[in-house]
Design a protein around this motif. Structure first.
Motif, PDB file in Angstrom:
ATOM      1  N   GLU A 177      -4.220 -60.787  37.981  1.00 19.46           N
ATOM      2  CA  GLU A 177      -2.970 -60.992  37.238  1.00 19.46           C
ATOM      3  C   GLU A 177      -3.231 -61.766  35.949  1.00 19.46           C
ATOM      4  OE1 GLU A 177       1.033 -60.728  37.537  1.00 19.46           O
ATOM      5  OE2 GLU A 177      -0.356 -59.054  37.468  1.00 19.46           O
ATOM      6  N   ILE A 178      -4.042 -62.815  36.043  1.00 19.13           N
ATOM      7  CA  ILE A 178      -4.369 -63.601  34.857  1.00 19.13           C
ATOM      8  C   ILE A 178      -5.133 -62.738  33.858  1.00 19.13           C
ATOM      9  CG2 ILE A 178      -5.753 -65.548  34.017  1.00 19.13           C
ATOM     10  CD1 ILE A 178      -5.058 -66.920  36.755  1.00 19.13           C
ATOM     11  N   ALA A 179      -6.091 -61.949  34.357  1.00 19.52           N
ATOM     12  CA  ALA A 179      -6.847 -61.048  33.475  1.00 19.52           C
ATOM     13  C   ALA A 179      -5.921 -60.056  32.788  1.00 19.52           C
ATOM     14  CB  ALA A 179      -7.914 -60.323  34.279  1.00 19.52           C
ATOM     15  N   ARG A 180      -4.876 -59.641  33.482  1.00 18.35           N
ATOM     16  CA  ARG A 180      -3.937 -58.664  32.922  1.00 18.35           C
ATOM     17  C   ARG A 180      -3.191 -59.233  31.725  1.00 18.35           C
ATOM     18  NH1 ARG A 180       1.339 -57.847  33.167  1.00 18.35           N
ATOM     19  NH2 ARG A 180       1.689 -59.468  34.752  1.00 18.35           N
ATOM     20  N   VAL A 181      -2.699 -60.468  31.828  1.00 12.78           N
ATOM     21  CA  VAL A 181      -1.850 -61.025  30.764  1.00 12.78           C
ATOM     22  C   VAL A 181      -2.654 -61.683  29.655  1.00 12.78           C
ATOM     23  CG1 VAL A 181       0.041 -61.377  32.391  1.00 12.78           C
ATOM     24  CG2 VAL A 181      -1.492 -63.298  31.860  1.00 12.78           C
ATOM     25  N   LEU A 182      -3.945 -61.937  29.879  1.00 12.16           N
ATOM     26  CA  LEU A 182      -4.783 -62.663  28.927  1.00 12.16           C
ATOM     27  C   LEU A 182      -5.499 -61.688  28.001  1.00 12.16           C
ATOM     28  CD1 LEU A 182      -6.028 -65.346  27.972  1.00 12.16           C
ATOM     29  CD2 LEU A 182      -7.694 -65.145  29.841  1.00 12.16           C
ATOM     30  N   ALA A 183      -5.345 -61.910  26.707  1.00 15.90           N
ATOM     31  CA  ALA A 183      -5.997 -61.044  25.724  1.00 15.90           C
ATOM     32  C   ALA A 183      -7.509 -61.233  25.758  1.00 15.90           C
ATOM     33  CB  ALA A 183      -5.464 -61.354  24.329  1.00 15.90           C
ATOM     34  N   ASP A 243      -2.975 -65.696  24.466  1.00 13.90           N
ATOM     35  CA  ASP A 243      -4.335 -65.933  24.001  1.00 13.90           C
ATOM     36  C   ASP A 243      -5.102 -66.898  24.894  1.00 13.90           C
ATOM     37  OD1 ASP A 243      -4.011 -64.387  21.555  1.00 13.90           O
ATOM     38  OD2 ASP A 243      -2.675 -66.005  20.913  1.00 13.90           O
ATOM     39  N   ALA A 244      -4.395 -67.613  25.752  1.00 10.36           N
ATOM     40  CA  ALA A 244      -5.041 -68.543  26.678  1.00 10.36           C
ATOM     41  C   ALA A 244      -4.117 -68.758  27.870  1.00 10.36           C
ATOM     42  CB  ALA A 244      -5.341 -69.885  25.998  1.00 10.36           C
ATOM     43  N   VAL A 245      -4.711 -69.014  29.022  1.00  8.08           N
ATOM     44  CA  VAL A 245      -3.974 -69.370  30.231  1.00  8.08           C
ATOM     45  C   VAL A 245      -4.531 -70.691  30.717  1.00  8.08           C
ATOM     46  CG1 VAL A 245      -3.389 -68.750  32.603  1.00  8.08           C
ATOM     47  CG2 VAL A 245      -3.581 -66.958  30.854  1.00  8.08           C
ATOM     48  N   LEU A 246      -3.681 -71.715  30.779  1.00  6.51           N
ATOM     49  CA  LEU A 246      -4.089 -73.033  31.245  1.00  6.51           C
ATOM     50  C   LEU A 246      -3.275 -73.402  32.479  1.00  6.51           C
ATOM     51  CD1 LEU A 246      -5.423 -73.058  28.453  1.00  6.51           C
ATOM     52  CD2 LEU A 246      -4.721 -75.445  28.209  1.00  6.51           C
ATOM     53  N   GLY A 269     -10.220 -73.460  23.416  1.00  5.14           N
ATOM     54  CA  GLY A 269     -11.340 -72.797  22.766  1.00  5.14           C
ATOM     55  C   GLY A 269     -10.930 -71.953  21.578  1.00  5.14           C
ATOM     56  N   LEU A 270      -9.767 -72.255  20.999  1.00 13.07           N
ATOM     57  CA  LEU A 270      -9.197 -71.425  19.936  1.00 13.07           C
ATOM     58  C   LEU A 270      -8.679 -72.301  18.806  1.00 13.07           C
ATOM     59  CD1 LEU A 270      -7.046 -69.191  22.293  1.00 13.07           C
ATOM     60  CD2 LEU A 270      -9.082 -68.405  21.091  1.00 13.07           C
ATOM     61  N   ALA A 271      -8.349 -71.683  17.689  1.00 10.44           N
ATOM     62  CA  ALA A 271      -7.701 -72.400  16.598  1.00 10.44           C
ATOM     63  C   ALA A 271      -6.302 -72.846  17.034  1.00 10.44           C
ATOM     64  CB  ALA A 271      -7.609 -71.493  15.376  1.00 10.44           C
ATOM     65  N   PRO A 272      -5.751 -73.889  16.379  1.00 10.33           N
ATOM     66  CA  PRO A 272      -4.389 -74.338  16.730  1.00 10.33           C
ATOM     67  C   PRO A 272      -3.373 -73.204  16.596  1.00 10.33           C
ATOM     68  CG  PRO A 272      -5.470 -75.923  15.293  1.00 10.33           C
ATOM     69  CD  PRO A 272      -6.360 -74.700  15.328  1.00 10.33           C
ATOM     70  N   GLY A 273      -2.357 -73.259  17.429  1.00 11.09           N
ATOM     71  CA  GLY A 273      -1.264 -72.313  17.327  1.00 11.09           C
ATOM     72  C   GLY A 273      -1.360 -71.053  18.144  1.00 11.09           C
ATOM     73  N   PRO A 274      -2.194 -70.994  19.193  1.00 10.48           N
ATOM     74  CA  PRO A 274      -2.265 -69.755  19.967  1.00 10.48           C
ATOM     75  C   PRO A 274      -1.047 -69.593  20.882  1.00 10.48           C
ATOM     76  CG  PRO A 274      -3.580 -71.446  21.018  1.00 10.48           C
ATOM     77  CD  PRO A 274      -3.065 -72.036  19.737  1.00 10.48           C
ATOM     78  N   ARG A 275      -0.896 -68.377  21.399  1.00  3.76           N
ATOM     79  CA  ARG A 275       0.096 -68.126  22.451  1.00  3.76           C
ATOM     80  C   ARG A 275      -0.543 -68.551  23.769  1.00  3.76           C
ATOM     81  NH1 ARG A 275       0.249 -61.890  22.008  1.00  3.76           N
ATOM     82  NH2 ARG A 275      -1.974 -62.390  21.845  1.00  3.76           N
ATOM     83  N   VAL A 276       0.050 -69.542  24.427  1.00  2.00           N
ATOM     84  CA  VAL A 276      -0.550 -70.117  25.623  1.00  2.00           C
ATOM     85  C   VAL A 276       0.414 -70.015  26.797  1.00  2.00           C
ATOM     86  CG1 VAL A 276      -1.579 -72.177  26.663  1.00  2.00           C
ATOM     87  CG2 VAL A 276      -1.860 -71.750  24.227  1.00  2.00           C
ATOM     88  N   LEU A 277      -0.101 -69.548  27.917  1.00  2.06           N
ATOM     89  CA  LEU A 277       0.629 -69.574  29.179  1.00  2.06           C
ATOM     90  C   LEU A 277       0.218 -70.817  29.953  1.00  2.06           C
ATOM     91  CD1 LEU A 277       2.259 -68.492  31.584  1.00  2.06           C
ATOM     92  CD2 LEU A 277       0.287 -67.038  32.157  1.00  2.06           C
ATOM     93  N   ASP A 278       1.187 -71.687  30.234  1.00  5.31           N
ATOM     94  CA  ASP A 278       0.963 -72.820  31.130  1.00  5.31           C
ATOM     95  C   ASP A 278       1.397 -72.352  32.514  1.00  5.31           C
ATOM     96  OD1 ASP A 278       0.740 -75.197  32.477  1.00  5.31           O
ATOM     97  OD2 ASP A 278       2.161 -76.309  31.253  1.00  5.31           O
TER      98      ASP A 278
END
Length: 259
Positions: free
Chosen positions: A122-128, A103-106, A37-46
């Motif tokens: 925990e996810i809410a904590r690390v997710l902007a 910026d995203a958690v997948l 749901g973001l522009a290319p290049g975000p910081r993503v946690l897999d």
């Protein structure tokens, strides 16, 4: 599935890590873009990254990826295949990252293993704020007649509860965060499905099915009987009996936005 059974299933993959890495499918790029749901290049946690199937798709889309995986063998396969990715030991219930650092958690075929009462905060904590949490699942497209037959022959343990579109929709309908006590941190859930497929032979499809948790935890005799039925079915179908074919799939996505 009770907590003990869930732990048994979720911890079964390490013994088959190399086979998992070889045979499990990747994810439809359109599905991953929608999940972000973001522009290319975000910081993503897999999160629950396994051997890196989703990680590789995220890298191909230009994301800056951090992979977190609790199983040592699965993490080893990920590090071997994607040495440039930052890959950390950890789980959804204790994420080794700072607050608001992604910026995203997948999570690819993994969110159903999380204890969301613990993982949600925990996810809410690390997710902007404004970023998405999304679960992705590859499911067999049983709108195709022979695929529906395969699902029936495989049985619920081999096919998995989320392995067809109808089952995926039902299984994920209640997988949102209000039940975890952090509803104020996330918006309403959204679902979408995207066409996908995987080139297979009869042997490699059997090997793929053999990496599913329901099969991995079966007693050996039962497992061989189930896989034998699947081999016989594939050998008897014109679509799958001779050489390579495409297994019709969908990538289903469930996402919520961090408020």
């Amino acid at each position: 599935m009770d907590q003990g059974e869930r732990l048994l299933h979720s911890s079964s993959f390490g013994a088959a890590a190399a086979t998992y890495a070889e045979h499990r499918p990747d994810y439809a790029q359109a599905a991953v873009r929608w999940a972000l749901g973001l522009a290319p290049g975000p910081r993503v946690l897999d999160l629950g990254a396994g051997t890196g199937k989703l990680t590789a798709t995220l890298v191909a889309l230009g994301a800056e990826v951090i992979a977190v995986e609790p199983d040592r063998a699965m993490l080893g396969e990920l590090r071997r295949s994607l040495p440039a990715v930052r890959a950390l030991a950890g789980g959804a219930e204790a994420i080794p990252l700072p607050d608001a650092s992604v910026d995203a958690v997948l999570a690819g075929n993994a969110m159903h293993w999380f204890d969301m009462a613990v993982a949600g905060p925990e996810i809410a904590r690390v997710l902007a704020p404004g970023g998405f949490l999304a679960g992705l699942w590859n499911v067999m497209d049983d709108g195709i007649e022979w695929v529906a037959g395969l699902a029936q022959v495989s049985g619920s343990a081999a096919a998995g509860p989320r392995d067809t579109p109808a089952n995926w929709r039902v299984e994920t309908a209640d997988m949102h965060l209000p039940k975890t006590g952090v509803a104020a941190r996330f918006g309403a859930p959204e679902q979408a499905e995207f066409p996908h497929g995987q080139r297979r032979t009869a042997d490699s499809l059997v090997a793929t099915i053999a990496t599913r948790a329901g099969v991995l935890v079966m007693p050996e005799q039962e497992r061989e009987a189930v896989l034998g039925r699947i081999r016989a079915f594939l050998a008897g179908r014109p679509e799958t009996a001779c050489g390579e074919f495409t297994l019709p799939m969908l990538t289903g996505v469930l996402r919520v936005r961090r408020l």
